[in-house]
Design an enzyme around this catalytic site. Sequence first.
Site, PDB file in Angstrom:
ATOM      1  N   LYS A  48      -2.117   5.133 -38.330  1.00 44.53           N
ATOM      2  CA  LYS A  48      -3.003   4.019 -38.710  1.00 44.53           C
ATOM      3  C   LYS A  48      -3.975   4.570 -39.750  1.00 44.53           C
ATOM      4  CE  LYS A  48      -5.675   0.360 -36.407  1.00 44.53           C
ATOM      5  NZ  LYS A  48      -5.118  -0.796 -37.100  1.00 44.53           N
TER       6      LYS A  48
HETATM    7  N1  PMP Z   1       0.382  -3.423 -36.706  1.00 41.84           N
HETATM    8  C1  PMP Z   1      -0.629  -3.206 -37.558  1.00 41.84           C
HETATM    9  C2  PMP Z   1      -0.310  -2.927 -38.982  1.00 41.84           C
HETATM   10  C3  PMP Z   1      -1.958  -3.261 -37.126  1.00 41.84           C
HETATM   11  O1  PMP Z   1      -2.955  -3.057 -37.991  1.00 41.84           O
HETATM   12  C4  PMP Z   1      -2.219  -3.548 -35.766  1.00 41.84           C
HETATM   13  C5  PMP Z   1      -3.645  -3.598 -35.290  1.00 41.84           C
HETATM   14  N2  PMP Z   1      -4.105  -2.354 -34.892  1.00 41.84           N
HETATM   15  C6  PMP Z   1      -1.135  -3.744 -34.902  1.00 41.84           C
HETATM   16  C7  PMP Z   1       0.152  -3.680 -35.391  1.00 41.84           C
HETATM   17  C8  PMP Z   1      -1.344  -3.983 -33.442  1.00 41.84           C
HETATM   18  O2  PMP Z   1      -1.682  -2.777 -32.809  1.00 41.84           O
HETATM   19  P1  PMP Z   1      -2.622  -2.723 -31.544  1.00 41.84           P
HETATM   20  O3  PMP Z   1      -2.019  -3.632 -30.533  1.00 41.84           O
HETATM   21  O4  PMP Z   1      -2.590  -1.314 -31.134  1.00 41.84           O
HETATM   22  O5  PMP Z   1      -3.957  -3.188 -31.965  1.00 41.84           O
END
Ligand code: PMP
Length: 310
Positions: free
Chosen positions: A158
């Site tokens: 991320k």
């Molecule tokens: N994909 C992307 C590109 C994101 O930015 C997010 C948000 N964090 C998610 C999926 C969902 O991930 P999470 O459930 O861990 O927030």
Amino acid sequence: MSDRTSYAYFEGKIVPIEEAKVSIMTHALNYGTGVFEGIRAYWNQEHNQLYVLKGPEHYERMLQSCRILKIHLDQNIDQMMNVTLQILRQTGYQEDVYIRPLAYKADPLIKVKLSGMRDELAIFTVPLGEYLDVNKGLHIGVSPWRRLDDNAIPTRAKATGSYINTALAVDDLMDSGFDDGVMLTPDGHVAEGTAANLFMIRGGKLITSPVSDAILEGITRALLLDIAQDAGFQVEIRPIDRTELYVADELFLCGTGVQVAPVTKVDHRPVGDGRPGDKTLTLQKLYFDAVRGYNPAYQHWLTPVYPENR
Ligand code: PMP
């Protein structure tokens, strides 16, 4: 809330948020060499308690992102959780909160690389309600911008810089009149939403893309797979074609910000009967009950911020 001082963790100390400032020469600002997390804390008025959802899991994922970008932090997961709880308590939130940890290359260096630099950890928090509408049913489009390739900029990390991909897609989708969208992998499979993972219901099964299809390995995705299995859903993880979205019975996006948001139209075609699907709404209810602390079976996903009997 607005008259409260908000605190942030910055360069090893908790300070009022206005004091958490970086130089314009910061490597991460110039080259996108940071990784971050988005964590939610849910306020439960009845319990008079704020619950951090899956905090350690988010920090574990951040440390994985750090490995990919060669960011070395002094703090471990427990220490990062403790600092987070301290900031939340110090700010005194009694509402839903978004927590943003950020680990970044902090040196003022004009050289594009990853190694041999000072890394820093910052954590700040902001009040946050809904990020996308979770009631009406979203109209999403398939983005003309492709999701990043693992061999270009890995979506598993991320990373701050990789959100240029998201920003390009979101702006384009909004300009075209969509609420949000879906991004395809470089080879044309459905990857995920712009800042969310995607689930579809087809033939009675709950289906989502595999982690090898250019997705962020979502914490909400994993949590929903658990909830769904506990509720007796049949789940399948496999590549999804674009046109499966057009013939799916139900669709929804999920993520920390997005929560569980039903999708009722894709590329101007209604999903199912054009209303939020029953299975989606069942999962959405289970999700909200769990994250607000109403389901004892999932209480272990939550970290209470305030001491009992305060
Ligand atoms: N994909 C992307 C590109 C994101 O930015 C997010 C948000 N964090 C998610 C999926 C969902 O991930 P999470 O459930 O861990 O927030």
